[in-house]
Design an enzyme around this catalytic site. Structure first.
Site, short mmCIF file in Angstrom:
data_model
loop_
_atom_site.label_atom_id
_atom_site.label_comp_id
_atom_site.label_asym_id
_atom_site.label_seq_id
_atom_site.Cartn_x
_atom_site.Cartn_y
_atom_site.Cartn_z
N ASN A 82 -46.95 147.68 56.10
CA ASN A 82 -45.95 147.51 54.95
C ASN A 82 -45.13 148.53 54.61
O ASN A 82 -45.19 149.90 55.17
CB ASN A 82 -46.73 147.13 53.93
CG ASN A 82 -47.73 148.41 53.22
OD1 ASN A 82 -46.88 149.21 52.45
ND2 ASN A 82 -48.70 148.51 53.60
N CYS A 94 -53.37 145.79 55.63
CA CYS A 94 -52.31 146.47 54.81
C CYS A 94 -50.94 145.85 54.98
O CYS A 94 -50.15 146.55 55.07
CB CYS A 94 -52.22 147.89 55.07
SG CYS A 94 -51.86 148.35 56.91
N ASP A 98 -62.75 144.78 72.85
CA ASP A 98 -62.05 143.89 72.18
C ASP A 98 -62.98 143.02 71.32
O ASP A 98 -63.75 142.71 71.60
CB ASP A 98 -61.41 143.08 73.10
CG ASP A 98 -60.26 142.00 72.40
OD1 ASP A 98 -60.50 141.47 71.43
OD2 ASP A 98 -59.02 141.96 73.11
C1 SAM Z 1 -55.64 148.65 60.67
S1 SAM Z 1 -56.43 149.58 62.14
C2 SAM Z 1 -58.02 150.08 61.73
C3 SAM Z 1 -58.13 151.24 60.65
C4 SAM Z 1 -59.54 151.62 60.53
N1 SAM Z 1 -60.56 150.49 60.19
C5 SAM Z 1 -60.02 152.72 59.48
O1 SAM Z 1 -60.16 152.52 58.40
O2 SAM Z 1 -59.54 154.08 59.96
C6 SAM Z 1 -56.68 148.44 63.10
C7 SAM Z 1 -57.38 148.93 64.64
O3 SAM Z 1 -57.35 147.67 65.38
C8 SAM Z 1 -57.34 148.11 66.68
N2 SAM Z 1 -57.41 146.75 67.66
C9 SAM Z 1 -56.29 145.94 67.74
N3 SAM Z 1 -56.64 145.00 68.24
C10 SAM Z 1 -57.98 144.80 68.54
C11 SAM Z 1 -58.88 144.05 69.18
N4 SAM Z 1 -58.44 143.05 69.78
N5 SAM Z 1 -60.38 144.42 68.99
C12 SAM Z 1 -60.66 145.68 68.35
N6 SAM Z 1 -59.64 146.31 67.78
C13 SAM Z 1 -58.44 146.03 67.97
C14 SAM Z 1 -56.36 148.95 66.79
O4 SAM Z 1 -56.43 149.73 68.19
C15 SAM Z 1 -56.43 149.66 65.34
O5 SAM Z 1 -57.17 150.84 65.73
#
Ligand code: SAM
Lengths: 304, 97
Positions: free
Chosen positions: A189, A234, A166
């Site tokens: 979005n 996004c 996390d």
């Molecule tokens: C917008 S996506 C990221 C896309 C990625 N950066 C890419 O370009 O392929 C957000 C990601 O954050 C992860 N996530 C959610 N809560 C999180 C946390 N507390 N710590 C780390 N990752 C987290 C989700 O599992 C998801 O894979």
């Protein structure tokens, strides 16, 4: 799940498009063009373009990106070619190719990709770093780490270490970073999700905004004093974007750097609330050529 | 941990010098680090550096990256046409087809 009457009023297409109108954008439906990004550490750009064209793929250079191309026409999925499978290029939506390019200098640096899966931007960071330096990539969802690892292997990435962690616990790693990419979990979005208006309520937006603040507050602890954070979502919702950054300026002692990229300056007054003037340095991208997007670059304000 | 890899590589008639100190194992998967990554890697990592392959029921399954490294060493190679290239990528038997 049932909504309370208040939640019902604060959800739905009309509710959200009225908010966008209040921010100065008139809603229009959009058809997104697929895009690819060349992994120039693995191949010369001209070569992969030539190879794809010989397969009948029609490409157009994206004017605001260095290594991005629109896929105008293809008889097959561009994610199913030999060139793709050996890492010559990645499929990556155009706006989402922007954040990684905003760091001043990535070469040889210690970089954190705090919310990394499925890894589109991790690969892009590695490409910009010429596969040297170190990337620490985190994601909280174990299942999504397999997709991330597959991307790293496909693109021959050598400089990344992945943890199932996390981002709100990153200080456990006891590493200080030069650059931190916060491509935080967000509400998304309507341009990339046709059921978006049916499924989202302001409650989801607020929940994500809270998580994003917690991630910002933790990651600043592991940023070197002269380090840079690029924050992106996004989402079109100000709670996840300008309002969070305004909070970060006031509560975390961050300042917003000027950036030069596609998108328009963020408004400094949102739903009647006056925000810090630096907010105009953030970029808001309304759906059109690309999906909806928000990006900004932050540094520690050492004068505080 | 090196034995299974060395045996696999030797089948191609090449010797690949992989620094034992830079190799790490996670479950049944093997990875090769560089000096810098080695300084940063913690014991709970999920993936690190170059993925070399995994062992399943006593058999070693190489990664594409390991195969690239072997091919670069001028190992016994065959050249295939684009159709066979695709079959190989999809995990089919190029010779049978
Ligand atoms: C917008 S996506 C990221 C896309 C990625 N950066 C890419 O370009 O392929 C957000 C990601 O954050 C992860 N996530 C959610 N809560 C999180 C946390 N507390 N710590 C780390 N990752 C987290 C989700 O599992 C998801 O894979």
């Amino acid at each position: 799940m049932k909504c309370s009457p208040i939640q019902f009023l604060m959800s739905g297409k009309e509710f959200f498009i009225n908010r966008y109108a209040a921010l100065g954008w008139k809603y229009e439906n959009v058809e997104l063009k697929p895009a690819i990004r060349i992994n120039s550490m693995n191949v010369k750009e001209e070569e992969v373009v030539k190879r794809l064209q010989s397969l009948g793929v029609e490409l157009e250079k994206i004017s605001f990106l260095e290594k991005g191309y629109w896929v105008l026409r293809s008889e097959f999925s561009v994610g199913a070619t030999t060139e793709y499978l050996i890492g010559y290029y990645s499929t990556q939506e155009a706006a989402s190719q922007i954040p990684a390019t905003l760091f001043a200098d990535l070469k040889g640096k210690i970089v954190l990709d705090a919310c990394a899966a499925p890894g589109g931007k991790t690969v892009q960071l590695a490409d910009l770093m010429e596969n040297a330096g170190v990337i620490i990539a985190l994601d909280v969802k174990l299942r999504r780490l397999t997709a991330l690892s597959n991307q790293l292997e496909r693109c021959h990435i050598k400089n990344a270490i992945v943890y199932n962690l996390d981002a709100r616990q990153v200080s456990k790693l006891k590493i200080k970073f030069d650059c931190i990419l916060l491509d935080v979990p967000c509400s998304g979005n309507f341009a990339t999700d046709k059921n978006w208006f049916k499924q989202r309520t302001i409650k989801d937006v607020e929940k994500n905004a809270k998580l994003q603040k917690e991630i910002l507050a933790e990651t600043i602890k592991v940023l070197k004093d002269d380090g840079e954070i690029v924050y992106s979502t996004c989402s079109l919702e100000p709670e996840e974007n300008e309002l969070n950054i305004d909070w970060a300026i006031k509560s975390l002692g961050l300042r917003v750097e000027r950036i030069n990229c596609y998108g328009e300056p963020s408004p400094t007054k949102i739903f009647g609330k006056k925000l810090d003037n630096q907010i105009k340095n953030c970029r808001r991208i309304w759906p059109g050529k690309t999906q909806g997007f928000f990006v900004c670059k932050l540094k520690k304000d050492v004068s505080v | 941990m090196m034995k299974v890899l060395e045996e696999f590589v030797s089948r191609f008639g090449v010797s690949l010098t992989l620094d034992k100190n830079l190799m790490v194992k996670k479950g049944n998967r093997y990875f090769l680090l560089n000096g810098k990554l080695k300084r940063f890697v913690g014991k709970d990592f999920f993936y690190a550096g170059i993925y070399l392959g995994k062992v399943k029921k006593g058999t070693f399954f190489p990664s594409f990256n390991l195969l690239w490294m072997i091919a670069e060493k001028n190992a016994n190679k065959i050249f295939v046409d684009t159709r066979s290239e695709w079959l190989f990528i999809c995990g089919r038997d190029v010779f049978k087809q």
